[in-house]
Motif scaffolding. Structure first.
Motif, PDB file in Angstrom:
ATOM      1  N   PRO A 175      -5.932   9.194   4.853  1.00 41.71           N
ATOM      2  CA  PRO A 175      -6.927   8.661   3.917  1.00 41.71           C
ATOM      3  C   PRO A 175      -7.590   7.410   4.488  1.00 41.71           C
ATOM      4  O   PRO A 175      -7.014   6.729   5.335  1.00 41.71           O
ATOM      5  N   ALA A 176      -8.785   7.129   4.022  1.00 38.89           N
ATOM      6  CA  ALA A 176      -9.458   5.888   4.411  1.00 38.89           C
ATOM      7  C   ALA A 176      -9.021   4.781   3.467  1.00 38.89           C
ATOM      8  O   ALA A 176      -8.643   5.048   2.324  1.00 38.89           O
ATOM      9  N   PHE A 177      -9.063   3.556   3.962  1.00 40.81           N
ATOM     10  CA  PHE A 177      -8.750   2.404   3.112  1.00 40.81           C
ATOM     11  C   PHE A 177      -9.942   1.456   3.114  1.00 40.81           C
ATOM     12  O   PHE A 177      -9.842   0.332   3.603  1.00 40.81           O
ATOM     13  N   PRO A 178     -11.085   1.920   2.575  1.00 42.16           N
ATOM     14  CA  PRO A 178     -12.299   1.095   2.686  1.00 42.16           C
ATOM     15  C   PRO A 178     -12.162  -0.246   1.977  1.00 42.16           C
ATOM     16  O   PRO A 178     -12.868  -1.187   2.317  1.00 42.16           O
ATOM     17  N   PHE A 179     -11.232  -0.323   1.019  1.00 41.29           N
ATOM     18  CA  PHE A 179     -11.104  -1.582   0.281  1.00 41.29           C
ATOM     19  C   PHE A 179     -10.454  -2.686   1.114  1.00 41.29           C
ATOM     20  O   PHE A 179     -10.321  -3.807   0.647  1.00 41.29           O
ATOM     21  N   THR A 210      -4.310   4.812  -4.249  1.00 44.59           N
ATOM     22  CA  THR A 210      -4.064   5.251  -2.887  1.00 44.59           C
ATOM     23  C   THR A 210      -2.680   5.918  -2.857  1.00 44.59           C
ATOM     24  O   THR A 210      -1.825   5.609  -3.689  1.00 44.59           O
ATOM     25  N   HIS A 211      -2.493   6.870  -1.918  1.00 40.68           N
ATOM     26  CA  HIS A 211      -1.333   7.768  -2.028  1.00 40.68           C
ATOM     27  C   HIS A 211      -0.010   7.037  -2.243  1.00 40.68           C
ATOM     28  O   HIS A 211       0.779   7.403  -3.111  1.00 40.68           O
ATOM     29  N   SER A 218      -8.223   1.599  -4.746  1.00 35.98           N
ATOM     30  CA  SER A 218      -7.010   1.001  -4.197  1.00 35.98           C
ATOM     31  C   SER A 218      -5.809   1.226  -5.104  1.00 35.98           C
ATOM     32  O   SER A 218      -4.679   1.316  -4.648  1.00 35.98           O
ATOM     33  N   ALA A 253      -9.075   8.122  -2.491  1.00 34.36           N
ATOM     34  CA  ALA A 253      -8.567   7.136  -1.542  1.00 34.36           C
ATOM     35  C   ALA A 253      -9.343   5.831  -1.645  1.00 34.36           C
ATOM     36  O   ALA A 253      -8.820   4.773  -1.311  1.00 34.36           O
ATOM     37  N   LEU A 277       0.825  -1.209   0.000  1.00 36.70           N
ATOM     38  CA  LEU A 277       0.000   0.000   0.000  1.00 36.70           C
ATOM     39  C   LEU A 277       0.858   1.258   0.000  1.00 36.70           C
ATOM     40  O   LEU A 277       0.340   2.363  -0.136  1.00 36.70           O
ATOM     41  N   GLY A 278       2.161   1.100   0.184  1.00 31.14           N
ATOM     42  CA  GLY A 278       3.038   2.267   0.176  1.00 31.14           C
ATOM     43  C   GLY A 278       2.860   3.170   1.373  1.00 31.14           C
ATOM     44  O   GLY A 278       2.990   4.394   1.277  1.00 31.14           O
ATOM     45  N   ALA A 288       5.246   6.020   2.220  1.00 31.79           N
ATOM     46  CA  ALA A 288       5.276   7.345   1.597  1.00 31.79           C
ATOM     47  C   ALA A 288       5.056   8.458   2.619  1.00 31.79           C
ATOM     48  O   ALA A 288       5.493   9.580   2.396  1.00 31.79           O
ATOM     49  N   CYS A 289       4.364   8.163   3.718  1.00 27.25           N
ATOM     50  CA  CYS A 289       4.076   9.211   4.709  1.00 27.25           C
ATOM     51  C   CYS A 289       4.520   8.874   6.124  1.00 27.25           C
ATOM     52  O   CYS A 289       4.422   9.715   7.009  1.00 27.25           O
TER      53      CYS A 289
END
Lengths: 215, 470
Positions: free
Chosen positions: A141-145, B62-63, B59, B56, A63-64, A67-68
């Motif tokens: 951010p949300a990760f609804p997936f 996503t950032h 998938s 977001a 998901l990376g 990066a943050c």
């Protein structure tokens, strides 16, 4: 530059020395680090990541998140990582020997994620993390997936996310963490630098204060 | 070095360039395609910085993944294709023979771009490697190295089989870049993907690779373009040219050592950041010589020279800033903040891309035998791109300075930090928008000019049988 083979040989040697010096050099220095056996508690540190957490590292990487978020605490006096409660001591190479792929990171748009479970006073719980991942926040951010909403059939799932207010699913359904979300959260709660290795202790401020000097 | 300082020789292509036209056009065209894609992704990631919920739900975007895809499209897609195209062309021209083995270059280019395309799909679906600068999924990386070797072959042959004994700086830089990438990329793959080293040594190897990509591959290709074009366009010898070998070898030897400036304060051996300070100071010689060599650029001139001038200023500024921030006292403020992407923006969009644009704008009329059909679009691109780089570098620096104060010197919660950075981050998005708009203009101008040249050629071919029949 008239000598053709010599030019290419020079280039090759320049890169070879750089690679050997930095990559093989640091491997020689750090590659054979072993866990530290602590006689006081009879355990080796660091512990291996539990299986679920080790798989979570793959989710974190794909998901990376890196990066943050960083996963490295800097030493006291260099930045204010301690004031933010991210860890009492600096991270050292030994902390990462059981990480298949250390996710050190280079950007702190979000907080550092070392020691999430052991933080004082605001230790994160699995519930908090699932809620943040599912709903997101002003800064995240949300990760609804990573979650699925489904009808409650019989008993509600033990992986259901506890939600309230506007984000709660409608009556009779629930939001369940997928396997990926479960492993990710297990990983986040298991990355820590709880044990104080000898090399992680800050150098004594003045050598005169050390016991050897006073003898 | 005999072209007059004026614009391109209209409608004449040297016999050296005629056979290389379509292979080079393929490289330039795919480079511009990737450039537009990467600036689109850069816009997405820029918006996500101030509005984290943007896309977001998706998938693939996503950032973290969008960031990895943007970086891959930029480094390997845009800069890689454009740089190799210019490098081959320069080595052919200065080698004194038409380029040989161009079929290899075409096959290599096709596989390189297909491999990258597959890599983008891989990144979007979660197969990225997780090493910054090396995100293409692991199975594709050997394919890319092989494709690169095929692409670079004509260049290395032109270097080895050159007619003249004496060589030019442009040749050294181009030959070094084409020769070195496969070596160090393979070495990195070995220690990161096939037989991974343990623990933080992986991070050392990955940072070393990313720095080498820029210092040993992309920047040398960009500098090769500048060394080739500047004397031809100004019609004068480069001042201080006798020091150019010093600049070259300093970059090649010490360029890769500077990666340690990103590892300050981390769980790494302390000598790595210290070596970075040493290397950065050595590199000051490189920057000094480059500045001396190209000082004629400040006299102004054609559009190509304007591109190169902006690139030069950005390059020198990058060198200065990187030297300053390699010291621990400065790094404690800049590390982990938006000042890092700000400097990266300056180095990659400001210096690298501007040199490559200068090269492409100069190369195009000489391989197609016609000037740009839409010169206003090209100069529009120049203005928009300059504007975009300036806005986004300044706004990211502003955001980075504010972030340093809040992150490192207070305990402000992260949501509040982000809220306070909103204005500069919005400006940064505006900058990215300008870059995207400019890049679209350039891609369109390229396609129109190439199509016009293509039609004319087909027309000529179609005429021939008719005239012979009559």
């Amino acid at each position: 530059m008239k000598n053709r083979p010599l030019f290419l040989l020079g280039l090759f040697l320049a890169v070879l020395t750089s690679w050997a010096g930095f990559v093989l050099g640091s491997h020689g220095q750090l590659g054979s680090l072993t866990p530290f056996f602590d006689e006081a508690d009879g355990q080796s540190h660091p512990a291996r990541l539990p299986g679920l957490a080790a798989r979570g590292q793959l989710v974190y990487a794909d998901l990376g998140c890196v990066a943050c978020h960083t996963q490295q605490v800097r030493r006291p006096g260099f930045g204010n990582d301690q004031a933010r409660g991210w860890g009492e001591r600096q991270s050292v190479a030994r902390d990462y020997i059981f990480h298949a792929q250390p996710q050190l990171g280079a950007s702190r748009l979000g907080p550092d994620l070392m020691n999430l479970a052991g933080r004082n006073p605001q230790a994160a719980s699995a519930d908090d993390l699932h809620r943040l991942l599912y709903t997101g926040s002003a800064a995240h951010p949300a990760f609804p997936f990573l979650y699925e909403t489904r009808e409650i059939a019989g008993e509600s799932s033990r992986h259901a996310v506890r939600l309230t207010g506007t984000t709660a699913p409608k009556a009779g359904s629930e939001v369940v963490a997928t396997e990926r979300a479960q492993t990710l959260v297990a990983y986040l709660l298991n990355v820590n630098t709880g044990f104080e290795f000898p090399e992680a202790r800050p150098l004594p401020a003045k050598s005169a204060a050390s016991p050897e000097a006073t003898k | 070095m005999s072209h007059p300082p004026s614009q391109a020789p209209a409608a004449e292509v040297s016999p050296f360039d005629a056979p290389a036209r379509w292979p080079l056009a393929l490289l330039a065209g795919s480079a511009l395609g990737w450039l537009v894609l990467s600036s689109l992704l850069a816009l997405v990631t820029a918006i996500q910085l101030h509005t984290p919920s943007f896309l977001a739900d998706c998938s693939a975007l996503t950032h973290g993944r969008a960031q990895a895809a943007r970086e891959t499209a930029f480094l390997y897609g845009w800069a890689g294709n454009a740089g190799v195209g210019l490098g081959l062309w320069i080595l052919g021209r200065l080698g004194g023979n038409p380029l040989r083995a161009l079929n290899w270059a075409v096959v290599g280019t096709v596989f390189w771009n297909l491999g990258l395309l597959a890599g983008m799909v891989g990144i979007a679906t979660g197969s990225m490697t997780g090493f910054a600068g090396l995100q293409v999924p692991r199975a594709l990386q050997p394919v890319l190295v092989a494709a690169f070797c095929a692409m670079a072959l004509p260049g290395v042959l032109a270097w080895a089989g050159r007619k003249r004994e004496g060589t030019y700086a442009a040749q050294w830089y181009a030959a070094a870049a084409l020769f070195l990438l496969p070596w160090f990329w393979t070495a990195t793959q070995a220690v990161l993907l096939w037989s991974p080293l343990r623990g933080v040594v992986q991070t050392v190897a990955a940072s070393w690779h990313t720095q080498s990509l820029v210092s040993l591959w992309l920047m040398p290709l960009a500098l090769a373009a500048a060394y080739f074009i500047v004397p031809k366009q100004t019609g004068k010898l480069l001042p201080g040219y006798e020091s150019a070998p010093l600049a070259f070898w300093t970059l090649i030897v010490a360029g890769g050592w500077t990666f340690g400036r990103h590892l300050i304060g981390g769980p790494f051996p302390a000598w790595i950041p210290t070596m970075a300070v040493v290397a950065q100071c050595l590199l000051l010689f490189h920057f000094l010589v480059v500045a001396l060599n190209f000082r004629q650029l400040f006299a102004g001139g054609s559009l190509t020279l304007q591109y190169l001038r902006f690139g030069l200023v950005a390059y020198l500024l990058t060198g200065l800033l990187e030297t300053i921030t390699s010291f621990r006292g400065a790094a404690v403020h800049t590390q982990f903040t938006l000042l890092v992407p700000a400097r990266e923006q300056l180095a990659l969009q400001g210096a690298l891309s501007m040199f490559l644009f200068g090269g492409l704008v100069y190369q195009f009329p000489r391989i197609f035998g016609r000037d740009w059909t839409l010169p206003t679009f090209v100069s529009g691109h120049h203005s928009l791109y300059m504007l975009g780089v300036v806005i986004s570098v300044l706004s990211l620096s502003w955001a980075g300075l504010a972030q340093d104060a809040l992150l490192n010197h207070s305990q402000t919660p992260f949501a509040e930090i982000l809220a306070q950075l909103k204005t500069p981050l919005l400006l940064h998005t505006a900058g990215q928008f300008a870059l995207l708009a400019g890049n679209l203009l350039l891609l369109f101008a390229f396609l129109r000019s190439a199509a016009a040249s293509c039609c004319r050629e087909e027309g000529a071919v179609a005429l021939r049988p008719a005239s012979s029949a009559s």
